[in-house]
Enzyme design. Structure first.
Site, PDB file in Angstrom:
ATOM      1  N   ASP A 207      28.443  42.973  30.099  1.00 28.11           N
ATOM      2  CA  ASP A 207      28.849  42.197  31.273  1.00 28.11           C
ATOM      3  C   ASP A 207      27.558  41.800  32.007  1.00 28.11           C
ATOM      4  O   ASP A 207      26.456  42.284  31.701  1.00 28.11           O
ATOM      5  CB  ASP A 207      29.830  42.974  32.152  1.00 28.11           C
TER       6      ASP A 207
HETATM    7  C1  NOJ Z   1      31.356  39.395  35.458  1.00 30.80           C
HETATM    8  C2  NOJ Z   1      32.793  39.747  35.162  1.00 30.80           C
HETATM    9  O1  NOJ Z   1      32.972  41.144  35.284  1.00 30.80           O
HETATM   10  C3  NOJ Z   1      33.268  39.300  33.798  1.00 30.80           C
HETATM   11  O2  NOJ Z   1      34.648  39.490  33.712  1.00 30.80           O
HETATM   12  C4  NOJ Z   1      32.895  37.878  33.537  1.00 30.80           C
HETATM   13  O3  NOJ Z   1      33.347  37.501  32.267  1.00 30.80           O
HETATM   14  C5  NOJ Z   1      31.394  37.727  33.654  1.00 30.80           C
HETATM   15  N1  NOJ Z   1      30.947  38.094  34.978  1.00 30.80           N
HETATM   16  C6  NOJ Z   1      30.932  36.313  33.348  1.00 30.80           C
HETATM   17  O4  NOJ Z   1      31.353  35.446  34.331  1.00 30.80           O
END
Ligand code: NOJ
Length: 763
Positions: free
Chosen positions: A282
């Protein structure tokens, strides 16, 4: 000489040098192709493949082209048009080995056409509706040059304080697993290499929905049995359905951050589950290993993550900064890097990008003139899916459906709010293209009917919250505050209500209140709107609440005071029409909540499949020395699987084909469902199993099957379920999946609380 133009329509100069030099054409053989390519890569080029860049975030556009041409990038996200993606792919193809990049984005519940949020999709209990949403999202996103979506989000949660409850599909492992499977197949289509397929990156692996106290990014501490039984099945279902990628969660699991968790990413995911795709961190999660305190510096964080099995870093510079030196120092074996690169190249291969890097970007001459053109939307499908996602929680004295010749006071800050219809993570959705409830009701009302509109209240008057929610959008704020005083707005709404036959109040949360990093300690409708509702109640007019929110709210006041309550979650581009269809009876509601509605925050966690207790509270008996609270009854206000219809259904007691189930055999459960009311309609027959005595404490019930059935008024139908040993299995003390001999209950109902029971024995 056997050469191969890898990239179809594009120039021969883009042929991989290895092949142009006369090596055998191996594109048809994935593993040979990937191995040959890997052999030609320098360490720097390999590390480049492990970097997923957030455009504009960690990388300004100007520098990106240079990095791409240097072969330092594996994929990007946050650019969402063919026009923007084309030059980036061209830059990547100017790199020494001409390895294409992939383009990812958060296509979570629709792309240009926005479907209901996860909780809404799950409320449909209709896998055709879920598949429609996923397939259309893939068609639209791939037509914009995207290759991968960071979805489905399948985190089970039992705590609605968590803002990301909105994104997921609720609290139940069986239902969420069904949806996970359906979504992956819908995104990925017949074959991942097709131009209209998107690779699914299932997230957030794992257990993100169990953050303590519902506070985002908080720790997760959980027994292995609970993990395997309740929280892991949806990720497993997505992997088994062929998800090409897994996004790793930000949280810790029993003290080890998921991003550095070798047990999670290697032992469980790869060795036990056989996952062979690419794992992606993430946002910035490798750097966060320092903040978690498991890495002393960036070098150690990079080493821990790659060793744990985290292939690609998202918006995180540490792989780029440290992996080469770590390999040089012998602290990260080259095989570890190679394996991660193999997964990335394999994903690109599966996406067809080596065959044609412009597979989804297409040719400039075919680019849409207007990416937001009306013709690119799928409105009809969005309306049909959204109608299925609405959950009727109350309908006293059949106040609904409304008469189209009525005079209706439509009030509330969400009645005409375009942006909130979208819900969080609304990808490339455009607020102005949504249909609000006000627009839809106005359109639906007959010539005799009248709509009196008044805003009535701001979503919240909490200045700090408004500032927080508008943080990223100062120029175009998400939460627009009406400058009038609360008294003035309420007075206007009450005046409208007094002139009307019925009040429809669209209340709840702004979409940002149920989002990442939007946890709440209260589940109340914000105070500004509560004041409005109390004033409306005083008028004595029938009160219909249309709730828009991304989590179950505390509805105790609503239950006692509103005549009807329709939970609409955030229902997407066509949400207004869908809600109006239900309010006016053009569609009979059939949604069932995929999550329990607690009576208060104090009761959390409230979930239907809780383990049995030694001192359970029994309804109607004194509570002393039983498991209960002083202030409130046990159990939720509205249970999991609950939702009303404009018609009535009766369900016979379940009939079993035998009293004994022998191993390897099947047992049939059948019930007769009858539509005893006066309207055609659909409901969901739910089958729960309870293991009466086992080596570990088992849940009071667990969903093991469901059927959504549509019946004409007066019609009846036999509904059948098969039970085998598989439905009776659980993870025992050794984490073996076993079905232990003994007595089981079958419970069948139209929600998880009101069930009829039969017993059988497994021998
Ligand atoms: C953080 C989020 O937790 C995740 O769900 C998302 O896909 C990513 N950012 C990318 O935007």
């Amino acid at each position: 000489m056997k050469t191969l133009c890898l990239f179809g329509l594009i120039a021969a100069s883009l042929v991989l040098p290895a092949l142009a030099a006369g090596e055998p054409a191996v594109l048809h053989d994935k593993s040979v192709f990937v191995e040959q390519l890997l052999k030609r890569m320098t360490l720097q080029e390999k590390i480049g493949q492990l970097r997923l860049i957030s455009i504009g975030g960690d990388m300004p556009k100007e520098r990106l082209a240079e990095e791409l041409t240097a072969g330092n990038v594996g994929g990007t996200f946050n650019s969402v048009t063919r026009h923007d993606n084309r030059p980036l792919q061209e830059a990547a193809l100017r790199s020494r080995l001409q390895i294409p990049i992939f383009f990812a984005y958060d296509v979570v519940h629709g792309h240009r056409t926005i479907f209901p949020i996860g909780l809404g999709l799950a409320s449909s209990w209709d896998m055709r509706a879920v598949a429609t949403a996923g397939r259309i999202a893939a068609i639209e996103a791939s037509a914009d040059g995207l290759d991968m979506t960071f979805a489905p989000m399948v985190d089970i949660t039992r705590d609605p304080r968590w803002g990301r409850t909105s994104e997921g599909f609720g609290e139940d492992p069986y239902l969420v697993s069904e949806i996970a499977r359906t979504m992956v197949k819908a995104y990925q289509g017949e074959s991942l290499g097709n131009a209209d397929s998107l690779m699914a990156s299932v997230k957030h692996f794992a257990l993100y929905g169990a953050v303590e106290g519902g506070r985002d990014y908080n720790v997760v501490d959980m027994s292995p049995q609970r993990m395997h039984q309740d929280y892991l099945p949806p990720y497993r279902a997505a992997v088994d359905a062929g998800a090409g990628s897994v996004m790793v969660a930000l949280n810790t699991i029993n003290g080890v951050p998921a991003s550095a968790n070798r047990w999670l990413l290697r032992d469980l995911l790869r060795d036990d589950w056989g996952f062979s795709g690419v794992t992606i961190s993430d946002h910035g999660a490798i750097t966060e290993l320092l903040r978690h305190g498991v890495a002393a510096d960036g070098r150690e964080a990079a080493r821990l993550a790659i060793a744990a099995g985290l292939d690609m870093s998202m918006a995180d510079s540490l792989y780029g900064e440290h992996l080469a030196e770590l390999v040089g120092a012998g602290e990260v074996p080259m095989q570890t890097i190679d394996q991660a690169v193999r997964e990335v190249l394999g994903a690109k291969y599966d996406l067809g990008l080596f065959h044609d890097p412009f597979r989804r970007i297409g040719q400039a001459s075919d680019d849409p003139h207007d990416v937001n053109a009306e013709s690119r939307l799928h409105r009809q499908a969005a309306r049909e899916v959204a109608r299925q996602s609405l959950v009727l929680l109350e309908n006293q004295n059949q106040v609904l459906p409304l008469d189209k010749s009525a005079r209706i006071a439509l009030v509330g800050p969400l009645a005409d709010s375009h942006i909130d219809m979208l819900g969080s993570w609304s990808a490339a959705g455009v607020a102005s293209q949504t249909v609000t409830l006000r627009q839809a009701m106005q359109q639906a009302l007959g010539t005799d009917g009248q709509l009196l509109h008044a805003r009535g209240a701001n979503i919240t008057n909490d200045k700090q919250m408004v500032e927080y929610l508008n943080f990223l959008n100062w120029d175009n704020p998400e939460v627009v505050q009406d400058p009038r005083s609360a008294e003035e707005m309420i007075a206007e709404a009450v005046a409208a209500a007094e002139r009307a036959d019925v009040i429809v109040a669209a209340v709840g949360e702004s979409r940002g209140m149920s989002h990442e990093s939007s946890s709440r300690t209260s589940l109340q409708i914000p105070a500004s709107q509560q004041a409005l509702l109390r004033a409306l109640k005083e008028t004595g007019k029938p009160l219909v609440l249309v709730l828009m929110n991304g989590r179950p709210l505390n509805l105790t006041w609503a239950q006692g005071n509103a005549d009807a309550v329709l939970e609409t979650w955030f229902s997407g581009t066509e949400g207004g029409h869908a809600i109006a269809d239900v309010l006016f009876g053009d569609f009979n509601p059939s949604g069932k909540s995929p999550i329990s509605f607690p009576r208060s925050v104090g009761q959390i966690p409230t979930y239907y499949n809780h383990p049995r207790l030694g001192r359970p509270f029994t309804e109607g008996k004194p509570g002393n020395y039983t498991s209960q609270y002083f202030e409130e009854p046990n159990g939720p206000l509205y249970p999991f699987g609950y939702g009303l219809s404009y018609t009535e259904f009766s369900l016979s007691p379940p009939r079993l084909s035998a009293e004994v189930l022998s191993r390897g055999q099947r047992l049939e459960v059948s019930v007769t469902l009858k539509n005893t009311g006066e309207r055609d309609g659909a409901t969901v027959v739910q089958l729960y199993i309870h293991d009466e005595a086992a080596s570990l404490v088992r849940s009071v019930k667990e969903l093991k099957g469901f059927r959504k059935v549509w019946l004409k008024a007066g019609e009846e139908q036999q509904v059948r379920f098969d039970i085998s040993e598989d439905e009776l299995k659980f993870f025992d003390a050794q984490l073996e999946q076993v079905a232990e001999a003994g007595m089981f209950e079958v419970q069948v109902g139209l929600d998880s609380r009101s069930v009829q029971t039969q017993r059988f024995e497994l021998r």
